[in-house]
Structures are given as structure tokens and as C-alpha cells.
Design a protein around this motif. Structure first.
Motif, mmCIF file in Angstrom:
data_model
loop_
_atom_site.group_PDB
_atom_site.id
_atom_site.type_symbol
_atom_site.label_atom_id
_atom_site.label_comp_id
_atom_site.label_asym_id
_atom_site.label_seq_id
_atom_site.Cartn_x
_atom_site.Cartn_y
_atom_site.Cartn_z
ATOM 1 N N ALA A 53 -16.530 9.194 19.832
ATOM 2 C CA ALA A 53 -15.501 9.358 18.776
ATOM 3 C C ALA A 53 -15.404 10.818 18.337
ATOM 4 O O ALA A 53 -14.360 11.274 17.878
ATOM 5 C CB ALA A 53 -15.841 8.472 17.592
ATOM 6 N N ARG A 63 1.761 -8.413 4.096
ATOM 7 C CA ARG A 63 2.496 -7.201 3.724
ATOM 8 C C ARG A 63 3.975 -7.463 3.477
ATOM 9 O O ARG A 63 4.650 -6.676 2.797
ATOM 10 C CB ARG A 63 2.321 -6.154 4.848
ATOM 11 N N ASN A 118 3.142 3.541 3.338
ATOM 12 C CA ASN A 118 2.554 3.566 4.685
ATOM 13 C C ASN A 118 3.668 3.489 5.719
ATOM 14 O O ASN A 118 4.839 3.321 5.375
ATOM 15 C CB ASN A 118 1.601 2.382 4.822
ATOM 16 N N ALA A 159 -2.756 2.413 15.371
ATOM 17 C CA ALA A 159 -3.028 3.467 14.375
ATOM 18 C C ALA A 159 -2.752 2.936 12.969
ATOM 19 O O ALA A 159 -3.160 3.530 11.979
ATOM 20 C CB ALA A 159 -2.179 4.710 14.658
ATOM 21 N N HIS A 160 -2.064 1.797 12.891
ATOM 22 C CA HIS A 160 -1.674 1.213 11.596
ATOM 23 C C HIS A 160 -2.222 -0.220 11.503
ATOM 24 O O HIS A 160 -3.417 -0.411 11.637
ATOM 25 C CB HIS A 160 -0.143 1.297 11.478
ATOM 26 N N GLY A 161 -1.383 -1.190 11.355
ATOM 27 C CA GLY A 161 -1.872 -2.554 11.138
ATOM 28 C C GLY A 161 -2.587 -3.150 12.341
ATOM 29 O O GLY A 161 -3.435 -4.036 12.195
ATOM 30 N N HIS A 193 0.835 -1.211 0.000
ATOM 31 C CA HIS A 193 0.000 0.000 0.000
ATOM 32 C C HIS A 193 0.862 1.250 0.000
ATOM 33 O O HIS A 193 0.689 2.148 0.797
ATOM 34 C CB HIS A 193 -0.963 0.018 1.192
ATOM 35 N N LYS A 208 -13.697 15.576 21.551
ATOM 36 C CA LYS A 208 -12.237 15.781 21.578
ATOM 37 C C LYS A 208 -11.631 15.501 22.946
ATOM 38 O O LYS A 208 -10.442 15.264 23.063
ATOM 39 C CB LYS A 208 -11.916 17.230 21.159
HETATM 40 C C1 SDX Z 1 -3.788 1.344 7.965
HETATM 41 O O1 SDX Z 1 -1.106 4.428 5.295
HETATM 42 C C2 SDX Z 1 -1.612 3.335 4.915
HETATM 43 O O2 SDX Z 1 -1.711 3.006 3.744
HETATM 44 C C3 SDX Z 1 -2.053 2.427 6.035
HETATM 45 C C4 SDX Z 1 -2.834 1.183 5.624
HETATM 46 C C5 SDX Z 1 -1.977 0.221 4.861
HETATM 47 O O3 SDX Z 1 -2.539 -0.571 4.087
HETATM 48 O O4 SDX Z 1 -0.747 0.206 5.095
HETATM 49 O O5 SDX Z 1 -3.948 1.554 4.857
HETATM 50 C C6 SDX Z 1 -3.330 0.439 6.862
HETATM 51 O O6 SDX Z 1 -3.012 1.648 8.824
HETATM 52 C C7 SDX Z 1 -5.162 1.914 7.928
HETATM 53 C C8 SDX Z 1 -5.470 2.864 9.140
HETATM 54 C C9 SDX Z 1 -5.814 1.984 10.357
HETATM 55 N N1 SDX Z 1 -5.960 2.837 11.565
HETATM 56 C C10 SDX Z 1 -7.160 3.037 12.111
HETATM 57 O O7 SDX Z 1 -8.214 2.649 11.628
HETATM 58 C C11 SDX Z 1 -7.111 3.809 13.419
HETATM 59 C C12 SDX Z 1 -8.216 4.862 13.447
HETATM 60 N N2 SDX Z 1 -7.898 5.906 12.450
HETATM 61 C C13 SDX Z 1 -7.179 7.061 12.880
HETATM 62 O O8 SDX Z 1 -6.319 6.944 13.916
HETATM 63 C C14 SDX Z 1 -6.820 8.014 11.760
HETATM 64 O O9 SDX Z 1 -7.890 8.101 10.931
HETATM 65 C C15 SDX Z 1 -5.571 7.728 10.938
HETATM 66 C C16 SDX Z 1 -4.362 7.769 11.794
HETATM 67 C C17 SDX Z 1 -5.666 6.432 10.251
HETATM 68 C C18 SDX Z 1 -5.459 8.803 9.878
HETATM 69 O O10 SDX Z 1 -5.420 10.002 10.503
HETATM 70 P P1 SDX Z 1 -5.474 11.358 9.618
HETATM 71 O O11 SDX Z 1 -6.007 11.181 8.272
HETATM 72 O O12 SDX Z 1 -4.156 11.988 9.747
HETATM 73 O O13 SDX Z 1 -6.528 12.138 10.374
HETATM 74 P P2 SDX Z 1 -6.114 13.160 11.460
HETATM 75 O O14 SDX Z 1 -5.431 12.403 12.555
HETATM 76 O O15 SDX Z 1 -5.414 14.314 10.809
HETATM 77 O O16 SDX Z 1 -7.539 13.586 11.909
HETATM 78 C C19 SDX Z 1 -8.325 14.461 11.081
HETATM 79 C C20 SDX Z 1 -9.578 14.684 11.890
HETATM 80 C C21 SDX Z 1 -9.271 15.015 13.360
HETATM 81 O O17 SDX Z 1 -10.334 15.769 13.856
HETATM 82 P P3 SDX Z 1 -10.201 17.424 13.778
HETATM 83 O O18 SDX Z 1 -8.872 17.780 14.359
HETATM 84 O O19 SDX Z 1 -10.312 17.742 12.290
HETATM 85 O O20 SDX Z 1 -11.384 17.888 14.592
HETATM 86 O O21 SDX Z 1 -10.344 13.478 11.898
HETATM 87 C C22 SDX Z 1 -10.439 13.010 13.226
HETATM 88 C C23 SDX Z 1 -9.324 13.644 13.998
HETATM 89 O O22 SDX Z 1 -9.632 13.718 15.386
HETATM 90 N N3 SDX Z 1 -10.296 11.549 13.130
HETATM 91 C C24 SDX Z 1 -11.090 10.688 13.740
HETATM 92 C C25 SDX Z 1 -10.668 9.421 13.326
HETATM 93 N N4 SDX Z 1 -9.630 9.556 12.483
HETATM 94 C C26 SDX Z 1 -9.406 10.881 12.355
HETATM 95 N N5 SDX Z 1 -12.128 10.868 14.608
HETATM 96 C C27 SDX Z 1 -12.729 9.722 15.052
HETATM 97 N N6 SDX Z 1 -12.357 8.451 14.690
HETATM 98 C C28 SDX Z 1 -11.341 8.288 13.833
HETATM 99 N N7 SDX Z 1 -10.967 7.034 13.478
#
Ligand code: SDX
Length: 393
Positions: free
Chosen positions: A256, A352, A197, A228-230, A194, A259
Motif C-alpha cells: 500500500a 444513501r 460526496n 474509490a467510493h461506495g 454524507h 508507489k
Molecule cells: C467513501 O466523500 C465521502 O464522504 C465518501 C463517503 C461517503 O459516505 O459518501 O465517506 C464514502 O467513499 C469513503 C472512501 C472509500 N474509499 C476507499 O476506502 C478507497 C481507498 N481510499 C482511497 O482511494 C483514498 O483514500 C480516497 C480516494 C478515499 C481519498 O483520497 P485522498 O484523500 O484524496 O487522498 P489522495 O488520493 O490525495 O492521497 C493522499 C496520499 C497519497 O500519497 P502521497 O501522494 O501523499 O504519497 O495518501 C495516499 C495517496 O497515495 N493514499 C493511500 C490511500 N489513500 C490515500 N495510500 C494507501 N492506501 C490508501 N487507501
């Protein structure tokens, strides 16, 4: 800062982060491997097709595929001395903790004669890690459940062999279910690579110091582990189990969005996709197909579907581009296959590894530039002189 990962502000095709392996269009939810759409690879490809494609750049013809499959089978076994590592772990050791240790230990068994700049050695190392990771993963699972190790079976496919090593028991008949074998294969294809990442970047940085590929892959496993990742695939199932029922979804969604609460919807959001992750779309559809064929209901599937529905009707998520990512439905498939939750990220690492070693090989083959030396924007104190201890405030 503008520019790419290796701090080449121009983000030119010549910079060390340029890659011919995976293309992602985040806003449009497009994912291509060497030009092939992930939807086609998941529908029509098998493990050998896609692992060959990522490694060598094209789909194999029949002869190349047979040789590729044979080389993978030949590398499935691990040195017998490596098996002793497992008895050193406590029975409650997380399988990812075991994998970080034993994959790094491959360096002690296969590194001595490796020349990272020799094309033949690069390919040999690639076959070793792709073929051995399933064996090491199955041994981590058997350690956790206190069962004897099951050795690889050459006659089985890559995924059939993994299921066999996970679930076969000495003295008992175990027949690989073709439905489970194909489901695991599709799951593996969707998780193979992917782009840049966190874990792939870690592998490329570690490899760029000319460290051996086994140590570089072990560093990738470490980075992948985080929730936050895998590690999110395991965290999604924990979250769904914690939510428990559909009537608890509004409270979870409210947390969720709050804040002051560290709770996030695991499996939602992505650094690159600000639309539906194409892999999540395929996995969601595959969950329905697999559970239907197995004639099984999974309450967590119903919960996941309703949680997605509620979140995607909520302005907070839609306005921030927070959609299901690959981890949101991936655990449901592994549950249906009887794989325990703490093995989900291990299987993500097994899949992966194909992308990691393909990216490592692409990076080390371009040895003209060492990558992984991004700069930092200094925001610390201005220059000042040293003060003797009694002169300090
Ligand atoms: C993988 O990179 C890759 O390709 C990774 C991957 C791969 O195949 O290798 O695709 C695999 O790691 C997928 C991601 C798995 N992680 C999760 O599902 C964990 C939950 N997700 C988050 O922690 C978060 O969405 C991230 C880390 C994945 C991405 O973060 P971003 O895009 O940088 O978003 P951000 O941290 O800048 O947040 C933007 C806004 C914030 O709110 P505001 O400051 O705008 O008010 O979105 C909010 C965040 O608080 N937010 C969430 C959220 N993710 C972001 N709010 C609630 N739930 C969430 N999951």
C-alpha cells in the motif's frame, strides 16, 4: 481552485452548494445531521426518525412519525411490469448493474405527471424512492440467487421488511431476528447522508438540469459503485480475504506504501476526514457487539483489527491522515447478517437514497440557481488555424 463545487469563489452561504442537511468537521471527525450528532442518531434513532429528519429538517413527533411510516409502507410495492426487467439480466449480473437499470426505469412508471418544482410532487417522489429501493434491491438479490421474489410485508419495519424480502422463501417460515433488524437499521443510519460526496454531487448535478428524481438517483447509484467510493465496502472484504492471515499484513501494508504498486488499503483514507471517520468508530464497536450477541467469531474481524493497528502505527498512514473510513468495518456487519459481498454497495445505495433525495429536494427547492456548472482550468494549446489534411505534420 478555491471556492466551492458550483464555482462560487466566495463559498458564500448563498451559493447553491450551501446545505442545511449534513455538517462534517474533517480534522475533528465530527458528523452532524441537521445538528444532531451521528453518535446519538445511531444509538437512539430508528430508520423512520432519521429519514424524516434528513427529509424535513426535524425529528418527527409521534403523529408525524406514524404518518411518515405509513407513507413509506404504502410505497413499498413496485409496478408489476417493472418486475419483468429482472428476467432480462444474466444470472451473474452484478446487483449494482441491475440497480442502475431498474432504478432509472422508475422514471418510466412514475415520472409522467411529476412536476419537479411542485412541493407535493417532490415529497411523493421522495417517499417512492426511499420505500421502493429496498424492494428493488431484494429483487436484484433474488435474481442473483435464482429464487422467487418475496413481496413487501406491511407489518414489518423498514429494515425488517428488507431482511424478509432478502431471505424469506415461499413456503418456508422466516422470522426477522430483532438483533439483525436493529444492526441493519444502525448500519443504514450511518450510511444515509454524507454531504457532497461523489454520488450526492452527481445526484445534485443531474437533478439541477430538472431531470426527474428517479433518473437523478440512478445517476447517484452509478457514481457510488466505484471502489474509490461506495464500492469500497465490497473491496475491503475482498482485500481482507486476499490478505488471508495476520502474518501477511506487513506485506500488504508495504504494498500500500509502494508507489509503483496500485494496491491501496481499501477502507482507509478520506477526502474530508483526516482523522478517524466517526462512522467507522461506531461500526467497529457495533461489530464487536453484534458478533458477541450472535456468539460468532469472524476471522476477517480479527484481521481488520490487526491491519488497523499496524497501519496506524505506521508513519506513512498517520502523516497523511489515512484512518479507517465508513467502509472499513461496514462489510463485517453485513457478513454477520448473512448478506453476500456483492450486495454491500447495493445496501449502501438503499441507505444513501435517503440522503440523495433529501439533497435533491433541497437543491430543486432552491430553483433560483442551476448548479453543476463548474468551470475547468484550460491547459490546452493556444488558438490555432485549421489545416487541410495534406498540410498536417
Ligand atoms: C467513501 O466523500 C465521502 O464522504 C465518501 C463517503 C461517503 O459516505 O459518501 O465517506 C464514502 O467513499 C469513503 C472512501 C472509500 N474509499 C476507499 O476506502 C478507497 C481507498 N481510499 C482511497 O482511494 C483514498 O483514500 C480516497 C480516494 C478515499 C481519498 O483520497 P485522498 O484523500 O484524496 O487522498 P489522495 O488520493 O490525495 O492521497 C493522499 C496520499 C497519497 O500519497 P502521497 O501522494 O501523499 O504519497 O495518501 C495516499 C495517496 O497515495 N493514499 C493511500 C490511500 N489513500 C490515500 N495510500 C494507501 N492506501 C490508501 N487507501
Amino acid at each position: 481552485a478555491t471556492g466551492c463545487f458550483c464555482y462560487d469563489p466566495g463559498f458564500k452561504a448563498t451559493c447553491s452548494c450551501a446545505s442545511a442537511i449534513t455538517y462534517i468537521d474533517g480534522p475533528r471527525g465530527v458528523l452532524l445531521h441537521r445538528g444532531y450528532a451521528i453518535e446519538e442518531l445511531a444509538a437512539d434513532g430508528d430508520f423512520d426518525d432519521v429519514s424524516y429528519l434528513l427529509l424535513f429538517g426535524d425529528l418527527p413527533d409521534r403523529k408525524a412519525k406514524a404518518l411518515h411510516s405509513a407513507r413509506l409502507v404504502a410505497e413499498r410495492r413496485v409496478h408489476e411490469r417493472l418486475i419483468h426487467f429482472y428476467s432480462g439480466f444474466l444470472s451473474n449480473a452484478h446487483p449494482m448493474a441491475i440497480m442502475v437499470g431498474v432504478v432509472g426505469a422508475l422514471s418510466a412508471f412514475y415520472h409522467d405527471k411529476l412536476d419537479v418544482f411542485d412541493a407535493g410532487d417532490q415529497v411523493a417522489a421522495a417517499y417512492r424512492v426511499i420505500a421502493k429501493l429496498p424492494t428493488l434491491a431484494a429483487m436484484a438479490y433474488k435474481t442473483a440467487v435464482g429464487e422467487p421474489f418475496v413481496y413487501p410485508r406491511d407489518a414489518l419495519s423498514h429494515c425488517g421488511n428488507l431482511l424478509h424480502m432478502l431471505f424469506a422463501k415461499p413456503g418456508a417460515e422466516y422470522v426477522v431476528d430483532p438483533l439483525a433488524e436493529r444492526a441493519l437499521e444502525v448500519w443504514m443510519i450511518l450510511h444515509m447522508d454524507h454531504e457532497q460526496n461523489a454520488s450526492t454531487s452527481t445526484v445534485r448535478i443531474a437533478g439541477s438540469s430538472e431531470a426527474n428524481p428517479y433518473a437523478a438517483i440512478a445517476s447517484g447509484i452509478t457514481a457510488l459503485w466505484g471502489p474509490a467510493h461506495g464500492g469500497a465496502n465490497e473491496a475491503v472484504i475482498r482485500m481482507l480475504e486476499e490478505i488471508g492471515s495476520v502474518d501477511q499484513i506487513p506485506a500488504a501494508v508495504a504494498r500500500a506504501k509502494d508507489k509503483s504498486d496500485s494496491f491501496r488499503l481499501m477502507g482507509f483514507g478520506h477526502r474530508v476526514y483526516k482523522s478517524y471517520d466517526p462512522r467507522a468508530r461506531i461500526l467497529k464497536s457495533y461489530c464487536h457487539e453484534l458478533l458477541g450477541k450472535l456468539q460468532r467469531e469472524d476471522p476477517l474481524m480479527e484481521l481488520a483489527l490487526e491491519l488497523e493497528k499496524v497501519a496506524l502505527e505506521d508513519e506513512y498512514f498517520v502523516s497523511r491522515g489515512l484512518y479507517p473510513n465508513t467502509d472499513f468495518y461496514s462489510g463485517i456487519i453485513l457478513r454477520a447478517l448473512g448478506i453476500p459481498r456483492d450486495m454491500y454497495t447495493v445496501l449502501f445505495a438503499v441507505a444513501r437514497t435517503v440522503g440523495w433525495i433529501s439533497q435533491w429536494r433541497e437543491m430543486i427547492s432552491d430553483s433560483t440557481r442551476v448548479i453543476g456548472r463548474p468551470r475547468q482550468l484550460y491547459v490546452g494549446p493556444a488558438p490555432r488555424s485549421f489545416a487541410a489534411v495534406d498540410d498536417r505534420a
